[in-house]
Design a protein around this motif. Sequence first.
Motif, PDB file in Angstrom:
ATOM      1  N   VAL A 103      -2.485  -4.659  -4.967  1.00 40.09           N
ATOM      2  CA  VAL A 103      -3.249  -3.479  -4.546  1.00 40.09           C
ATOM      3  C   VAL A 103      -4.085  -2.993  -5.722  1.00 40.09           C
ATOM      4  O   VAL A 103      -3.613  -2.958  -6.861  1.00 40.09           O
ATOM      5  N   ASP A 104      -5.332  -2.628  -5.431  1.00 40.48           N
ATOM      6  CA  ASP A 104      -6.205  -1.998  -6.417  1.00 40.48           C
ATOM      7  C   ASP A 104      -6.387  -0.537  -6.045  1.00 40.48           C
ATOM      8  O   ASP A 104      -6.539  -0.197  -4.868  1.00 40.48           O
ATOM      9  N   GLU A 149     -10.028   5.655  -4.400  1.00 36.76           N
ATOM     10  CA  GLU A 149     -10.075   4.472  -3.538  1.00 36.76           C
ATOM     11  C   GLU A 149      -8.757   3.727  -3.646  1.00 36.76           C
ATOM     12  O   GLU A 149      -8.153   3.690  -4.715  1.00 36.76           O
ATOM     13  N   ILE A 150      -8.365   3.110  -2.549  1.00 37.65           N
ATOM     14  CA  ILE A 150      -7.186   2.244  -2.553  1.00 37.65           C
ATOM     15  C   ILE A 150      -7.455   1.130  -1.557  1.00 37.65           C
ATOM     16  O   ILE A 150      -7.970   1.375  -0.464  1.00 37.65           O
ATOM     17  N   HIS A 151      -7.172  -0.111  -1.969  1.00 35.97           N
ATOM     18  CA  HIS A 151      -7.373  -1.222  -1.045  1.00 35.97           C
ATOM     19  C   HIS A 151      -6.516  -2.420  -1.459  1.00 35.97           C
ATOM     20  O   HIS A 151      -6.212  -2.598  -2.644  1.00 35.97           O
ATOM     21  N   PRO A 152      -6.131  -3.225  -0.465  1.00 37.97           N
ATOM     22  CA  PRO A 152      -5.369  -4.431  -0.781  1.00 37.97           C
ATOM     23  C   PRO A 152      -6.250  -5.408  -1.554  1.00 37.97           C
ATOM     24  O   PRO A 152      -7.468  -5.434  -1.382  1.00 37.97           O
ATOM     25  N   ALA A 153      -5.628  -6.197  -2.402  1.00 37.69           N
ATOM     26  CA  ALA A 153      -6.315  -7.228  -3.168  1.00 37.69           C
ATOM     27  C   ALA A 153      -5.499  -8.518  -3.068  1.00 37.69           C
ATOM     28  O   ALA A 153      -4.341  -8.477  -2.654  1.00 37.69           O
ATOM     29  N   MET A 203       0.844  -1.207   0.000  1.00 40.57           N
ATOM     30  CA  MET A 203       0.000   0.000   0.000  1.00 40.57           C
ATOM     31  C   MET A 203       0.876   1.253   0.000  1.00 40.57           C
ATOM     32  O   MET A 203       0.585   2.224  -0.699  1.00 40.57           O
TER      33      MET A 203
END
Length: 121
Positions: free
Chosen positions: A79-80, A71-75, A7
Amino acid sequence: MSDFDQMGIVVDWVDACRRGDLATLLDLYADDAELECTCNGTERYRGRSELEIYWQPRLSTFSLAGFGLEEIHPASHGVDLEYSVAGALRIQASFRFSPDGKIRSTLCEPARQNAHHGCAC
C-alpha cells in the motif's frame, strides 16, 4: 499467505497516528519490522524498540500540528500512502506486509509538495 486487508491495516495506522497512540501503532508492525525514512537524510530503524524511538517524538508533533490523509491506494508491493503534517508538509509512505498481516517494512520520503507551501523537509 493469509488473507488480510492491507488497506485496512494502513487506515488503522493513520488512525493511531492521528490519536498519538504509540502502543497501537507499534502493534501494527511485525516484531522485526524495518522503517527507512529519507525525509531528513536516511535513517533506518529495526524492531519494536527502534521503531518506538523513531515514532514517539513524531506522534507528539502529529497530534499538535495535525495529521491529514491525502491519498491511499494499493500498490504491487502493498500500500502507498500520502499524508500531510500541519496541512503543508507532505510525506509519501510505502508499506509492505508480512504473511500474518503485520507491517513488515515502511519507506517514507518527502512527497511532491504543494507549490504554495514549499517543502519543509
